[in-house]
Design a protein around this motif. Structure first.
Motif, PDB file in Angstrom:
ATOM      1  N   PRO A  18      -3.539   2.232   1.865  1.00 55.60           N
ATOM      2  CA  PRO A  18      -2.237   2.914   1.879  1.00 55.60           C
ATOM      3  C   PRO A  18      -1.092   2.087   2.458  1.00 55.60           C
ATOM      4  O   PRO A  18       0.071   2.458   2.289  1.00 55.60           O
ATOM      5  N   LYS A 181      -1.581   9.120   8.719  1.00 52.80           N
ATOM      6  CA  LYS A 181      -0.714   9.712   7.707  1.00 52.80           C
ATOM      7  C   LYS A 181       0.131   8.610   7.069  1.00 52.80           C
ATOM      8  O   LYS A 181       0.340   7.548   7.647  1.00 52.80           O
ATOM      9  N   GLN A 182       0.644   8.903   5.875  1.00 50.48           N
ATOM     10  CA  GLN A 182       1.339   7.866   5.118  1.00 50.48           C
ATOM     11  C   GLN A 182       2.560   7.331   5.855  1.00 50.48           C
ATOM     12  O   GLN A 182       2.882   6.146   5.758  1.00 50.48           O
ATOM     13  N   ASP A 186       3.329   3.389   6.375  1.00 55.64           N
ATOM     14  CA  ASP A 186       4.589   2.740   5.989  1.00 55.64           C
ATOM     15  C   ASP A 186       5.184   1.970   7.163  1.00 55.64           C
ATOM     16  O   ASP A 186       5.747   0.877   6.994  1.00 55.64           O
ATOM     17  N   HIS A 593      10.128   5.537   5.634  1.00 60.05           N
ATOM     18  CA  HIS A 593       9.206   6.354   4.829  1.00 60.05           C
ATOM     19  C   HIS A 593       9.931   6.961   3.631  1.00 60.05           C
ATOM     20  O   HIS A 593       9.413   6.931   2.498  1.00 60.05           O
ATOM     21  N   GLU A 597       9.140   5.945  -0.235  1.00 63.80           N
ATOM     22  CA  GLU A 597       8.728   6.989  -1.166  1.00 63.80           C
ATOM     23  C   GLU A 597       9.615   7.001  -2.405  1.00 63.80           C
ATOM     24  O   GLU A 597       9.133   7.117  -3.530  1.00 63.80           O
ATOM     25  N   VAL A 628       2.773  13.805  -1.801  1.00 63.62           N
ATOM     26  CA  VAL A 628       1.865  12.662  -1.715  1.00 63.62           C
ATOM     27  C   VAL A 628       2.099  11.677  -2.846  1.00 63.62           C
ATOM     28  O   VAL A 628       2.123  10.456  -2.649  1.00 63.62           O
ATOM     29  N   LYS A 649      -5.273   8.681  -2.809  1.00 63.73           N
ATOM     30  CA  LYS A 649      -4.314   9.783  -2.895  1.00 63.73           C
ATOM     31  C   LYS A 649      -5.052  11.118  -2.947  1.00 63.73           C
ATOM     32  O   LYS A 649      -4.603  12.112  -2.365  1.00 63.73           O
ATOM     33  N   GLN A 652      -6.034  12.049   0.505  1.00 62.74           N
ATOM     34  CA  GLN A 652      -4.868  12.482   1.278  1.00 62.74           C
ATOM     35  C   GLN A 652      -4.443  13.897   0.881  1.00 62.74           C
ATOM     36  O   GLN A 652      -4.066  14.708   1.728  1.00 62.74           O
TER      37      GLN A 652
END
Length: 721
Positions: A18, A181-182, A186, A593, A597, A628, A649, A652
């Motif tokens: 990720p 977490k994403q 990041d 983030h 995204e 996500v 993904k 997640q």
């Protein structure tokens, strides 16, 4: 500096894929072309001579999380153990990891970035094991700092720069060994990108500061020296600049003011930056671009090594227009934004600091005294004679490796081949048969220059071939390069070699080196499209003496200085704007983030006919998919793998569903039939219904049947309120 076309090899103790999306975002933004490869088994990658890491000549990234050394596999689930046996394993792993990293660094030319990632909340050690996470991290971090060629990153480095309060993802860690977490991934990718930028960019050397409204609040000419103030934000700015100076940057001033007022202001007790810390200044009413050019001439440095900081947008625009190679930074309009802005200017990041860096201001002041002395002398010959110069050429030792490697990275003007080398590469080359490496140090009546030059040469048949020959620009004009060539002649003669062969690879900046070789006059010169090869007999080379070339060398001095100041530098105005934009707008984990995204909207495959969500379960799960996958207009019948999803993904999404509905869906739902919003909604509904007590539900339904219409209406009204 290494090539900006490079290979990145990752290996982690957890699933690290990720981190890719933010890393790709930053590399594209910075114009770095990189192939990214992920490999398992950290120790194998570091120790196996045939692994991807050991074969890599770019950058290796190792991600360590101590939880994973305490992890005990239990089917698809895992738990963290904290017994004495595993504590012993952690201690052993730290030693083994340091040895493995050391082995890899010493046997490859790759730069190694080692990140210690933050722990999970499960890492709360019991008093019986006496195992403290911070103590473990400190031991590993200090061990990494003691190794050459390593860029260590502590967990606090990540979270201090980009705080993420709730970074841990319990469900995805248990299901897919994806612990974060994403938004944290990041942030982690951003920290790694900062290290890569520093490793692939020539460092800046000079910070030029405005005074009024920059170093202090207020204007000397209007408020008087007593009327200006050092508010908390300027205090932080001055402390930041002092730390930059400690790391090797020169501090200069460029202000439209009266010089006496500025000196008086800097001597105030509340000022952190004092007059003696300033390497050079231009305090007058001239254009600031002209003053920057004058400072560059005085310091004998290119403008592309300058950072200019001012509060006035008009002054900043004037400098950007007339000196586009300077990194020009206009302070934020809101004072409270200044510290965050400065800490996110990646150009201030320093990856290696040597003793020479820390004494740079003193060296510049010594050079100022030399220049004054030269102006007082009646001739160039008298100046050289009066310097009382002493040059020492010695075999490269272990303690000089860091400085020698730094010289190969930074010296451009007087560098025959501009080959860049790491400490590990130099160490390995020095150990090769028939190869000799020498450092060049100098001193004179005004002080010690330190190590200013490097020579790498090897015996090839009947000749001594010179691989690297470089000299710091602050040591030019003293004849040191002539002494270096003469020493090579002596070495060749002592070894019974008849010739000294010097390879010259021309670049946009190393004309001074080419002019020197042309001035000496080789007995034989062979030219090709890539380089020139100068051949000197050993007998001739050993007799080269600066005094024989004084007249011609004096004539070339101004040309050398002009070459150093040349504006045709490697600065890319687009990248300079990117650096400013990062400091201004991409300076928090949330802003990064959101931007990553927005940029990661990917291509999608063939999708089913759009079907809108039909109930509350589908609406909430669809929102998770959109968050996500960063895709809009997903239908509840779309397959995950046709809308840009993949296995990570999927994990997640499942983790988010577990958290959203407080339901423990098994991982098997990811592999049963078509993975759609509708299918997952049905699984959630089934799981929730199965958790209800059937007898209790029957009892409640029976109670409802005995209520009158008035009682039912009253209950509904109370529920709605």
């Amino acid at each position: 500096m290494i090539s900006r076309d490079l290979n990145l090899v990752f290996s982690a103790t957890f699933t690290a894929e990720p981190v890719r999306r933010s890393l790709v975002f930053w590399l594209e933004k910075l114009g770095i072309n990189a192939a990214i490869q992920y490999e398992n088994q950290v120790f194998k990658q570091l120790l196996d001579p045939y692994s991807a890491m050991r074969q890599n000549s770019g950058i290796n990234v190792i991600l360590i999380r101590f939880d994973d050394w305490f992890r005990v596999e239990d089917g698809l689930e895992t738990e963290i153990r904290k017994d004495a046996l595993l504590q012993s394993k952690v201690d052993r792993n730290i030693v083994d990891l340091l040895n493995a990293v050391k082995t890899s660094v010493e046997t490859t030319s790759a730069i190694h970035i080692v990140c210690i990632c933050p722990p999970s909340p499960l890492m709360e050690w019991s008093t019986e094991t006496a195992c403290d996470y911070k103590e473990i991290e400190n031991r590993l971090y200090q061990g990494l700092q003691g190794l050459n060629g390593i860029l260590p990153v502590a967990s606090s480095d990540i979270l201090d720069l980009y705080p993420v309060a709730d970074y841990y993802d319990f469900h995805s860690d248990k299901m897919g060994h994806i612990p974060y977490k994403q938004i944290f991934f990041d942030a982690l990718g951003t920290v790694i990108a900062r290290k890569i930028y520093s490793a692939t960019s020539l460092p800046y050397k000079v910070i030029v500061l405005d005074c009024d409204q920059t170093l202090w609040k207020g204007i000397c000419g209007e408020d008087g020296v007593e009327g200006i103030a050092v508010d908390p934000y300027r205090k932080q700015l001055q402390a930041f600049m002092l730390e930059q100076q400690r790391l090797g940057m020169l501090l200069c001033l460029c202000s439209k003011n009266n010089e006496s007022d500025i000196i008086e202001a800097l001597n105030r007790p509340d000022m952190l930056i004092k007059p003696e810390l300033i390497a050079a200044s231009r305090i007058n009413w001239e254009r600031k671009s002209d003053n920057l050019e004058a400072l560059a001439r005085e310091l004998n440095l290119g403008l592309d090594s300058f950072i200019f900081i001012d509060d006035n947008p008009v002054e900043c625009m004037e400098v950007k227009t007339r000196c586009p190679q300077v990194l020009t930074l206009c302070l934020p309009e809101n004072d409270e934004d200044i510290p965050l802005y400065l800490s996110n200017i990646w150009a201030f990041d320093r990856i290696n600091t040597t003793a020479a860096d820390q004494s740079r201001t003193e060296l510049v002041k010594q050079n100022t005294e030399r220049n004054k002395f030269q102006q007082e002398m009646l001739s160039y010959e008298a100046f050289i004679s009066g310097l009382e110069l002493n040059v020492s050429i010695s075999p490269l030792g272990e303690t000089e490796l860091a400085r020698a490697a730094q010289l190969t990275q930074r010296v451009n003007q007087f560098n025959f081949t501009t080959i860049r080398r790491s400490e590990a590469e130099l160490r390995r080359i020095c150990s090769e048969e028939n190869v000799s490496c020498f450092t060049v140090a100098a001193s004179d009546r005004f002080g010690d220059y330190g190590i200013v030059g490097l020579v790498v040469c090897r015996e090839q048949g009947s000749k001594l071939s010179v691989d690297s020959f470089l000299l710091s620009c602050r040591a030019l004009g003293k004849g040191i390069e002539y002494t270096m060539l003469a020493r090579l002649g002596e070495i060749a003669a002592d070894k019974g070699l008849g010739e000294v062969e010097v390879i010259f690879v021309p670049t946009s900046k190393n004309q001074p080196a080419g002019q020197f070789l042309s001035l000496i006059g080789a007995q034989n010169v062979t030219a090709s499209a890539e380089n020139k090869v100068y051949a000197f007999t050993a007998a001739f080379a050993r007799t080269v003496d600066f005094t024989s070339y004084l007249e011609q060398a004096d004539h070339l001095r101004e040309e050398v200085h002009a070459a150093v100041q040349q504006t045709a530098s490697g600065s890319d105005p687009v990248i300079l704007d990117v650096l400013d934009d990062i400091g201004r707008h991409l300076n928090t984990s949330r802003s990064i983030h959101a931007k990553v995204e927005a940029a990661s909207q990917g291509k999608t495959g063939e999708r089913a006919e759009y079907v809108a969500p039909r109930n509350e379960f589908e609406k909430r799960i669809l929102k998770i998919w959109e968050d996500v996958l960063v895709i809009e207009q997903i239908g509840v019948m779309d397959n995950l793998f046709e809308v840009g999803g993949e296995s990570i993904k999927a994990i997640q999404i499942l983790s988010r569903i577990r958290e959203e509905f407080e339901v423990d869906l098994p991982m098997t739902v990811l592999f049963e039939g078509s993975l759609t919003v509708a299918g997952l909604a049905q699984s959630v509904e089934t799981s929730l219904l199965s958790s209800f007590d059937e007898d209790l539900i029957a009892e409640q339904l029976a109670a409802l049947e005995n209520l009158t219409e008035e009682e039912i209406e009253l209950l509904l009204r109370e529920e709605s309120e």
